[in-house]
Design an enzyme around this catalytic site. Structure first.
Site, PDB file in Angstrom:
ATOM      1  N   GLU A  92       0.818  -1.200   0.000  1.00  0.00           N
ATOM      2  CA  GLU A  92       0.000   0.000   0.000  1.00  0.00           C
ATOM      3  C   GLU A  92       0.859   1.261   0.000  1.00  0.00           C
ATOM      4  OE1 GLU A  92      -2.700  -0.028   3.288  1.00  0.00           O
ATOM      5  OE2 GLU A  92      -3.233  -2.119   2.967  1.00  0.00           O
ATOM      6  N   CYS A 105       3.205   8.327   1.438  1.00  0.00           N
ATOM      7  CA  CYS A 105       3.614   7.366   2.464  1.00  0.00           C
ATOM      8  C   CYS A 105       3.849   6.035   1.763  1.00  0.00           C
ATOM      9  CB  CYS A 105       2.521   7.237   3.528  1.00  0.00           C
ATOM     10  SG  CYS A 105       2.893   6.024   4.817  1.00  0.00           S
ATOM     11  N   CYS A 112       4.992  -7.327   7.814  1.00  0.00           N
ATOM     12  CA  CYS A 112       5.913  -6.777   8.813  1.00  0.00           C
ATOM     13  C   CYS A 112       6.121  -7.799   9.913  1.00  0.00           C
ATOM     14  CB  CYS A 112       5.330  -5.488   9.399  1.00  0.00           C
ATOM     15  SG  CYS A 112       6.413  -4.663  10.584  1.00  0.00           S
ATOM     16  N   CYS A 116       3.474  -5.138  16.194  1.00  0.00           N
ATOM     17  CA  CYS A 116       2.784  -4.117  16.997  1.00  0.00           C
ATOM     18  C   CYS A 116       1.291  -4.442  17.029  1.00  0.00           C
ATOM     19  CB  CYS A 116       3.027  -2.730  16.417  1.00  0.00           C
ATOM     20  SG  CYS A 116       4.773  -2.251  16.429  1.00  0.00           S
ATOM     21  N   CYS A 119      -1.585  -2.443  14.925  1.00  0.00           N
ATOM     22  CA  CYS A 119      -1.290  -2.135  13.526  1.00  0.00           C
ATOM     23  C   CYS A 119      -1.725  -3.263  12.611  1.00  0.00           C
ATOM     24  CB  CYS A 119       0.211  -1.881  13.367  1.00  0.00           C
ATOM     25  SG  CYS A 119       0.697  -1.444  11.687  1.00  0.00           S
ATOM     26  N   CYS A 333      -2.354   1.932   7.795  1.00  0.00           N
ATOM     27  CA  CYS A 333      -1.442   1.048   7.082  1.00  0.00           C
ATOM     28  C   CYS A 333      -1.894  -0.404   7.194  1.00  0.00           C
ATOM     29  CB  CYS A 333      -0.027   1.179   7.645  1.00  0.00           C
ATOM     30  SG  CYS A 333       0.656   2.820   7.458  1.00  0.00           S
TER      31      CYS A 333
END
Length: 346
Positions: A92, A105, A112, A116, A119, A333
């Site tokens: 994205e 961005c 990832c 976290c 997220c 995100c």
């Protein structure tokens, strides 16, 4: 056969590669401009190159490209892209319009590994790291689509930039090159969740970019409950690395602080945060979190966010609330990528 990824090569690397094919150095510089100034996506568009050479080059190398799989436009002008890579993976990017210019961005990884808990990017873990050319392609494709120059970049999309250190550094060198799109380092912000050794390494690079640290909590107990990376690099080590980075670079650091209802938005947290960062040239960016499916967290209400900000200011901190853009198009995100994955699984 493994192809050379041309768009990922810095100018010196590309010139050396073209010379290895028996061509003069100036052809490498010409091709670099085709890739990064004119942003061509096909060898046939390089009209000043010998046809026989281009045929040979196309057999050994590729121009990294992506396609728009989905595009959403917010009522506030924010544009969110779901880009599909040639291997089928999706990432994205978000273009945001401000009075001072257009900011993109970008993502630096597919997925990832940081975990976290608030997220969407980390849901499903890390798939792979993006090449420098693929990150460049996000900027080029978005700029072409919106038809306006992009003047600012934040590396704050899917992925942890410092977990993809070498490719990200090459991207930064390419994107700021005088012979490319030439976005200055002062207009680039790199976000990290706190990989302390890489922050120290980045300080030695002599770059003029802005380091943005995702802090989100003022103490170890709270931060570890939100961000597993804190178990490896606790708050004390992270802040010490930030102070050393600032001393080395002379650049102000931005601390991102996602406001989570009933978790890290108390007056006591504000006071602890101010004490933690006292003496630094720091900016605290308060972020009302976007809702994420499957997350236990919800956003603080506007009054609580404002009260938190005012308390920080009263304690001598530089604090602002990030303007919320694209909330009507799942601009957090990883949200659009997760939606697309869910549809493909049905």
């Amino acid at each position: 056969m493994e192809y050379v990824q041309l768009t990922s090569l810095t100018e010196p690397q590309l010139v050396a590669y073209i010379q290895s094919l028996g061509q003069p150095a100036f052809r490498g510089r010409q091709i670099y401009k085709w890739l990064h100034e004119k942003q061509v996506t096909d060898f046939s568009q390089m009209t000043d190159q010998p046809k026989a050479f281009l045929e040979k080059l196309s057999e050994a190398a590729v121009i990294e490209t992506l396609t728009i799989a989905r595009k959403q436009v917010s009522k506030d002008g924010t544009v969110k892209y779901l880009f599909r890579l040639p291997d089928g993976n999706c990432i994205e990017s978000v273009v945001m319009r401000y009075s001072y210019g257009n900011t993109i961005c970008v993502s630096t990884e597919v997925g990832c590994a940081m975990g976290c808990r608030f997220c969407a990017s980390t849901q499903g873990g890390l798939v792979r790291r993006l090449t420098a050319g693929e990150i460049c392609a996000e900027v080029y494709a978005a700029q072409k689509d919106v038809g306006e120059r992009i003047s600012n970049i934040v590396l704050m999309g899917i992925g942890e930039p410092l977990d993809n250190y070498n490719n990200v550094l090459d991207f930064l060198r390419i994107i700021s090159s005088d012979h490319g799109i030439n976005i200055g380092m002062r207009n680039i912000s790199l976000s990290t969740c706190g990989l302390v050794p890489k922050i120290a390494e980045l300080a030695q690079e002599g770059l003029g970019l802005t380091l943005s640290v995702s802090l989100h909590a003022p103490n170890n107990a709270l931060r570890s409950s939100m961000m597993p990376v804190n178990d490896a690099y606790p708050v004390e080590e992270l802040i010490a690395a930030c102070r050393a980075y600032q001393q080395k670079t002379g650049r102000r650091i931005s601390f991102e602080y996602a406001m989570v209802k009933g978790v890290n938005d108390t007056p006591a947290c504000a006071e602890e945060l101010a004490h933690l960062l006292r003496g630094m040239s720091a900016h605290i960016n308060l972020i009302p979190i976007n809702p994420v499916d499957g997350s236990q967290y919800s956003a603080s209400d506007a009054k609580n966010v404002n009260d938190f900000k005012e308390r920080l200011i009263a304690l001598g901190m530089n604090a602002t609330v990030r303007r919320r853009l694209g909330t009507d198009i799942s601009a957090a995100c990883g949200q659009l990528r997760q939606e697309a994955k869910g549809e493909s699984d049905q």
